[in-house]
Structure formats: C-alpha cells, structure tokens
Design an enzyme around this catalytic site. Sequence first.
Site, PDB file in Angstrom:
ATOM      1  N   HIS A 100       0.859  -1.187   0.000  1.00 43.45           N
ATOM      2  CA  HIS A 100       0.000   0.000   0.000  1.00 43.45           C
ATOM      3  C   HIS A 100       0.900   1.243   0.000  1.00 43.45           C
ATOM      4  CE1 HIS A 100      -3.660  -2.134   2.051  1.00 43.45           C
ATOM      5  NE2 HIS A 100      -3.994  -1.829   0.825  1.00 43.45           N
ATOM      6  N   CYS A 118      -2.056   2.645   8.966  1.00 45.84           N
ATOM      7  CA  CYS A 118      -3.104   1.707   8.533  1.00 45.84           C
ATOM      8  C   CYS A 118      -4.298   1.738   9.478  1.00 45.84           C
ATOM      9  CB  CYS A 118      -2.570   0.277   8.498  1.00 45.84           C
ATOM     10  SG  CYS A 118      -1.166   0.022   7.429  1.00 45.84           S
TER      11      CYS A 118
HETATM   12  N1  ARG Z   1      -3.937  -7.258   6.442  1.00 47.72           N
HETATM   13  C1  ARG Z   1      -4.296  -6.031   5.799  1.00 47.72           C
HETATM   14  C2  ARG Z   1      -4.271  -6.200   4.291  1.00 47.72           C
HETATM   15  O1  ARG Z   1      -3.427  -6.894   3.802  1.00 47.72           O
HETATM   16  C3  ARG Z   1      -3.387  -4.934   6.225  1.00 47.72           C
HETATM   17  C4  ARG Z   1      -3.793  -3.595   5.699  1.00 47.72           C
HETATM   18  C5  ARG Z   1      -2.826  -2.509   6.022  1.00 47.72           C
HETATM   19  N2  ARG Z   1      -3.341  -1.246   5.717  1.00 47.72           N
HETATM   20  C6  ARG Z   1      -2.694  -0.215   5.167  1.00 47.72           C
HETATM   21  N3  ARG Z   1      -3.288   0.912   5.069  1.00 47.72           N
HETATM   22  N4  ARG Z   1      -1.468  -0.342   4.714  1.00 47.72           N
HETATM   23  O2  ARG Z   1      -5.071  -5.650   3.586  1.00 47.72           O
END
Ligand code: ARG
Length: 298
Positions: free
Chosen positions: A182, A285
């Site tokens: 991300h 996150c």
């Molecule tokens: N386990 C989640 C996923 O893989 C983690 C999300 C992390 N969020 C972020 N904004 N980077 O989607």
Amino acid sequence: MSTQNTAPIAEATSPGTRIQQHRTYLMCRPEHFTVSYTINPWMEPANPTDTAKAVAQWQTLYDAYVALGHDVRLIDAIPGLPDMVYTANGGFVIDGVAYGAKFRFAERAPEGPAFMDWFRASGFDVAEPVEVNEGEGDFLLVGDTILAGTGFRSTGDSHRELGDVFGREVVSLNLVDPRFYHLDTAISVLDPVEGPGGVEKANIAYLPAAFDAPSRGILEDRYPDAIRVADEDGAVFGLNSASDGFNVLISPRATGFEAQLRERGYNPVLIDLSELLLGGGGIKCCTLELRHGQETTR
Ligand code: ARG
C-alpha cells in the site's frame, strides 16, 4: 532533478516552525483481530496472535491522538473481519465526500459496504466505487494533489475514478516491493497543507526502494526536500506513520527516521504496534483521516 537534499538541514527546514493542525480520525478497536489468511507477505496464520495485546497497543495509539487534541471517531468492529482495524483502507475522505473502498481480496470485501454505511450514517456523502481501490491505504492527499499507489491493491482505473470524484490532480505511483503493498507503507505525508499565501509547504517522507524508477523520478521532482528514509526504517514500517504537521507518530523501531524527523523540527511520538504488524499494518493503517471540510482544514 534536484540537489537540494545536500542543502544544510537547518536552512531547508527551520526547526521550531512546525505547526500542528487539528485532525479528525476514524479508528476501529481490534476486538476481532487475528491473522487467519494471507493477503500480504507479513501475514502468517501459523504464527499465534494475541488479540488482547493488539487491543492494548491500539489503545496507546488512540490515547496518543486524544492527548494531542485530535478527535477520534470509532466504527464498530465486525466479527469475522479481522483486518477492519486497518481503517485507512475503508475509504478516502475530502471535504465531507467519502469515496468508498472496493477491496481486492474477498476476505476484506464486506468491509467496503460496512465503511460506506458508517460514512452515510455520520453525514458524509458517499461516492460508491466501481473500481478496485483500498482507500487511504493507497491515496494520500498532499497539498491539493492526491498521490495514488498501484501495483498491488488499488488499480490504475481507480486513480481515474478518484480524479473524477474529487476533481483534483491525481499522480499515479507504482509500488514494486510486495512488503510495501500500500502507498501508506512507503510514503508518509508530513505537511499535508499549503502554507499561508499559497506557499507550497506540503512535504513528504518516502522509501525510494519501494517504487519503480519513473515513480522515484516523479517524487524527486515534486518533493526535492522530502525525507528519504533508509531501507531498514522502511522494513519496520517506519513510513506507516501519522503526522499532524508537528507531531509524527511513528514506530519506535524506525530510529533513523526518528532522527531525520527531529532534525527537521518535527516531534516524533513513538507508538509500538508490533502485534498489528503481524497483519501487515501499522500506525497509519489504523488511522483514516476524516476531512469534513472547513473545520478540519484549518
Ligand atoms: N492485512 C491487511 C491487508 O493486507 C493490512 C492492511 C494494512 N493497511 C494499510 N493501510 N497499509 O489488507
């Protein structure tokens, strides 16, 4: 290309002049947190997770925001959606308009409507997404521009949709390292607003190795004063941080980034979310900014 990175730090950054801005955030207490599936390289279902520890660590983040004077709103955690704690993925909100999320993986798909319901019930206008996008995880507002990540989760088509919804410039950036899937794992927005008189004050920190060469070029051109964070700080999710313009909440493991922030006049606030890192998430996150309009853009 710029050579400004070699300028004396004091001149480029004037420590002491940082201005804290009030924020409103949306968070979700990780009452059902666990790692039961793998959708990023950090997630290993065989490793045990400790939900009580996740909640306790999350609470330190919540308490820190409140102690700094920010407003924190909560969305109820839904059983069976262990990743809901990562509210940054629930949408992207500017001026009271929430562009909804449409998750890439089936495991998180029900979160999209759940967040849109919350936005509607809380008085936001919802723009329902057609394209796959994971909200503020991949979209970051810097000044008047939206930086948008692609490569792992949000699609390029969502960047176009994003531009249509908000009528703002969208700059697409390609993520290339699966650990940094991300955009908010690779870029931290330090000063999201412009200074008085239209002076461009917006600035970022980023992890160069997370991007392909063209995207690195874009970042170098647009943000010559950016903090470039070392790989070892990136690897502990140092970039996954939240700034209010003065206080920057970061992982205690990102010691090099902490020092860089201090040199630039920011105040690093160390918050350990090691348990939530088992799900591949960190401070940012767990934080979705709610920009209502007037009152939050002061
Ligand atoms: N386990 C989640 C996923 O893989 C983690 C999300 C992390 N969020 C972020 N904004 N980077 O989607």
